[in-house]
Design a protein around this motif. Structure first.
Motif, short mmCIF file in Angstrom:
data_model
loop_
_atom_site.label_atom_id
_atom_site.label_comp_id
_atom_site.label_asym_id
_atom_site.label_seq_id
_atom_site.Cartn_x
_atom_site.Cartn_y
_atom_site.Cartn_z
N SER A 1 18.32 17.10 15.32
CA SER A 1 17.14 16.24 15.34
C SER A 1 17.17 15.34 14.11
CB SER A 1 15.87 17.09 15.32
OG SER A 1 14.72 16.27 15.43
N ASN A 2 16.81 14.09 14.28
CA ASN A 2 16.93 13.10 13.19
C ASN A 2 15.55 12.74 12.62
OD1 ASN A 2 19.79 12.79 13.44
ND2 ASN A 2 19.43 11.55 15.29
N ILE A 3 15.35 13.10 11.39
CA ILE A 3 14.16 12.67 10.65
C ILE A 3 14.50 11.35 9.96
CG2 ILE A 3 12.58 13.21 8.74
CD1 ILE A 3 13.08 16.17 9.34
N THR A 4 13.61 10.37 10.05
CA THR A 4 13.86 9.06 9.44
C THR A 4 13.01 8.90 8.19
OG1 THR A 4 14.30 8.11 11.62
CG2 THR A 4 13.87 6.57 9.81
N LEU A 5 13.67 8.53 7.10
CA LEU A 5 12.98 8.28 5.84
C LEU A 5 13.03 6.78 5.55
CD1 LEU A 5 11.62 9.43 3.25
CD2 LEU A 5 13.91 9.54 2.24
N TYR A 6 11.89 6.17 5.41
CA TYR A 6 11.79 4.74 5.11
C TYR A 6 11.52 4.57 3.62
CZ TYR A 6 10.93 4.20 10.18
OH TYR A 6 11.02 4.24 11.54
N THR A 7 12.25 3.66 2.98
CA THR A 7 11.96 3.31 1.59
C THR A 7 11.98 1.79 1.45
OG1 THR A 7 14.30 3.48 0.95
CG2 THR A 7 12.94 5.44 0.64
N ASN A 8 11.23 1.29 0.50
CA ASN A 8 11.16 -0.16 0.25
C ASN A 8 12.20 -0.53 -0.81
OD1 ASN A 8 10.54 -2.80 -0.26
ND2 ASN A 8 8.33 -2.49 -0.37
N GLY A 9 13.35 -1.04 -0.36
CA GLY A 9 14.43 -1.38 -1.27
C GLY A 9 14.10 -2.52 -2.21
N ALA A 10 13.03 -3.26 -1.93
CA ALA A 10 12.63 -4.33 -2.85
C ALA A 10 12.15 -3.76 -4.17
CB ALA A 10 11.53 -5.18 -2.22
N LYS B 1 0.81 -1.22 0.00
CA LYS B 1 0.00 0.00 0.00
C LYS B 1 0.84 1.27 0.00
CE LYS B 1 -4.01 -2.13 2.23
NZ LYS B 1 -4.91 -2.14 3.41
N ILE B 2 2.09 1.16 0.45
CA ILE B 2 3.00 2.31 0.41
C ILE B 2 4.38 1.87 -0.07
CG2 ILE B 2 1.82 3.56 2.27
CD1 ILE B 2 4.08 2.63 4.16
N PHE B 3 5.15 2.82 -0.62
CA PHE B 3 6.52 2.56 -1.03
C PHE B 3 7.53 3.20 -0.08
CE2 PHE B 3 4.40 1.90 -5.13
CZ PHE B 3 4.97 0.69 -5.51
N GLY B 4 7.04 4.04 0.84
CA GLY B 4 7.95 4.71 1.76
C GLY B 4 7.19 5.40 2.87
N ALA B 5 7.95 5.97 3.81
CA ALA B 5 7.34 6.70 4.93
C ALA B 5 8.37 7.65 5.50
CB ALA B 5 6.85 5.73 6.00
N VAL B 6 7.88 8.67 6.21
CA VAL B 6 8.77 9.62 6.87
C VAL B 6 8.33 9.76 8.32
CG1 VAL B 6 7.38 11.63 6.18
CG2 VAL B 6 9.81 11.93 6.74
N HIS B 7 9.33 9.83 9.22
CA HIS B 7 9.06 9.91 10.64
C HIS B 7 9.67 11.19 11.21
CE1 HIS B 7 10.28 8.68 14.94
NE2 HIS B 7 9.04 9.13 14.97
N PHE B 8 8.81 12.04 11.78
CA PHE B 8 9.28 13.24 12.47
C PHE B 8 9.26 12.95 13.98
CE2 PHE B 8 7.08 14.85 8.62
CZ PHE B 8 8.19 15.41 7.99
N GLU C 1 10.99 20.27 16.52
CA GLU C 1 11.04 21.72 16.36
C GLU C 1 11.73 22.37 17.55
OE1 GLU C 1 7.86 24.58 14.48
OE2 GLU C 1 7.38 24.27 16.60
N ALA C 2 11.45 21.90 18.76
CA ALA C 2 12.07 22.46 19.97
C ALA C 2 13.57 22.25 19.96
CB ALA C 2 11.45 21.83 21.21
N ASP C 3 14.01 21.06 19.52
CA ASP C 3 15.44 20.77 19.47
C ASP C 3 16.14 21.68 18.47
OD1 ASP C 3 15.26 18.82 21.38
OD2 ASP C 3 15.11 17.16 19.95
N VAL C 4 15.50 21.90 17.34
CA VAL C 4 16.10 22.76 16.31
C VAL C 4 16.27 24.18 16.84
CG1 VAL C 4 15.72 23.85 14.06
CG2 VAL C 4 15.28 21.40 14.36
#
Length: 388
Positions: A115-124, A94-101, A106-109
């Motif tokens: 601050s680490n943003i995580t980007l998920y991708t489907n390597g398949a 249903k999805i090919f990727g996702a992003v996590h905040f 914002e407070a850390d910035v």
């Protein structure tokens, strides 16, 4: 010349009357050509479905989400709240990727904390994963730079000076020859031409053996007992059929799918003709060496089937093991493709493909003499057996 003409005309009749020939050369290729064209008719991989996991729920995270949504490669279709949900949606396709905040992003910035943003991708799914990464990474980097720039300006630094401090070096990219990353423009011509190689070689391995298999050898030998005349006549007949396929590709299929480049047609024709001769030569050579029609057909299929993979069209040959590179070099399509990229995609003059044309000529120069020698031996043996 009259003898060769008679053989050529006879071969044409056989091509149009024997299913082994007309199905391989005249029925399957057009179907495949249009099939490949329609597969990639959408042309671009756009609006790939993604999920957003926003634990920060801040103005910055919403702004970055909105910016990513504006990218043509990304379309947010789901909101999730855990890694497990992301994996579940990916497994379901249903999805090919996702992003996590993360929380407090914002407070850390604002406190100058990383601050680490995580980007998920489907390597398949390699291509969608790269497109998502490219689109999202550009926006996240720009967003991070914008935050730093905004803080510098608020602290009293002039906007121009702050911009130079934040981004002292700016990268400009220019993509040549397929700037839109058009799937159809990139993949369809390659798939069509590799299909032609397969059709020509598979048909060519039947050219001589079908004479014995269908008990028509006596009829052929009444025209000529010279293997060179027989092979030249049959070769010319099949070359003409390959030109029919060229016309279909260059003047029908390519224009239908807006792939036509009339300014490249002549150079494409020259290179195509050399590939066709090389393919026919390989097929006739196999047919002359062995009288086992099933065996030579299997060899032809084994030889041609992986041509697209080993050609370097989707993965660079230099990165392959040496034995795979060797395998690629003994296929005419590999050298045709190298020249085709130069003449068709890059629209360079014919001289730029001189090296590839020489290699195709070597195939032609090696296969036809070998075929002539072996077939002459078979003719002599056949006539000897007939006299006994």
């Amino acid at each position: 010349m009259k003898t060769i003409s008679l053989i050529m005309i006879r071969e044409w009749k056989r091509i149009f009357s024997i299913p082994n020939f007309y199905v391989i050369l005249l029925v399957i290729p057009p179907l495949i050509f249009f099939f490949y064209g329609f597969i990639y008719q959408k042309q671009f991989a756009k609006e790939l479905p993604m999920a957003v996991w926003d634990e920060d729920r801040s103005f910055t995270s919403r702004t970055l989400t909105d910016m990513m949504e504006q990218n043509e490669n990304i379309h947010f279709t789901a909101t999730v709240f855990s890694n497990a949900e992301i994996e579940k949606l990916m497994k379901e396709g249903k999805i090919f990727g996702a992003v996590h905040f993360p929380k407090n992003m914002e407070a850390d910035v604002k406190k100058n904390h990383q601050s680490n943003i995580t980007l998920y991708t489907n390597g398949a799914y390699l291509v969608p994963a790269k497109l998502i990464y490219k689109g999202a990474a550009e926006i996240i980097i720009k967003g991070g730079l914008a935050v730093v720039l905004q803080k510098a300006v608020k602290q009293g630094m002039p906007a121009g000076e702050a911009n130079m401090l934040v981004q002292p070096i700016k990268l400009n990219t220019t993509v040549l020859y397929n700037p839109d990353f058009n799937y159809q423009r990139y993949l369809t011509p390659g798939l069509i031409t590799v299909g032609i190689q397969m059709a020509l070689i598979v048909a060519a391995v039947l050219i001589l053996n079908l004479e014995f298999n269908r008990n028509t050898m006596d009829e052929l030998l009444r025209i000529s007992t010279s293997s060179s005349q027989i092979i030249v006549g049959k070769m010319l007949a099949h070359l003409c059929i390959s030109w029919v396929l060229f016309v279909l590709v260059a003047w029908v299929v390519f224009p239908v799918f807006e792939l036509g480049k009339p300014q490249t047609d002549f150079n494409f024709f020259i290179l195509f003709t050399l590939m066709a001769l090389a393919c026919i030569g390989i097929g006739i050579m196999l047919s002359a060496i062995s009288n086992n029609m099933l065996f030579v057909t299997d060899v032809a299929l084994f030889f041609t089937s992986p041509a697209f993979v080993f050609s370097g069209f989707t993965f660079p040959r230099w990165a392959m093991p040496w034995y795979d590179q060797f395998y690629a070099k003994i296929m005419p399509y590999t050298h045709f493709l190298d020249g085709f990229i130069k003449l068709y995609f890059m629209e360079l003059p014919l001289v730029y493909a001189a090296d590839e044309m020489i290699k195709l000529l070597l195939f032609i120069g090696a296969t036809f003499p070998v075929a002539t020698l072996f077939f002459q031996k078979r003719i002599s043996q056949y006539l000897k057996n007939q006299q006994q």
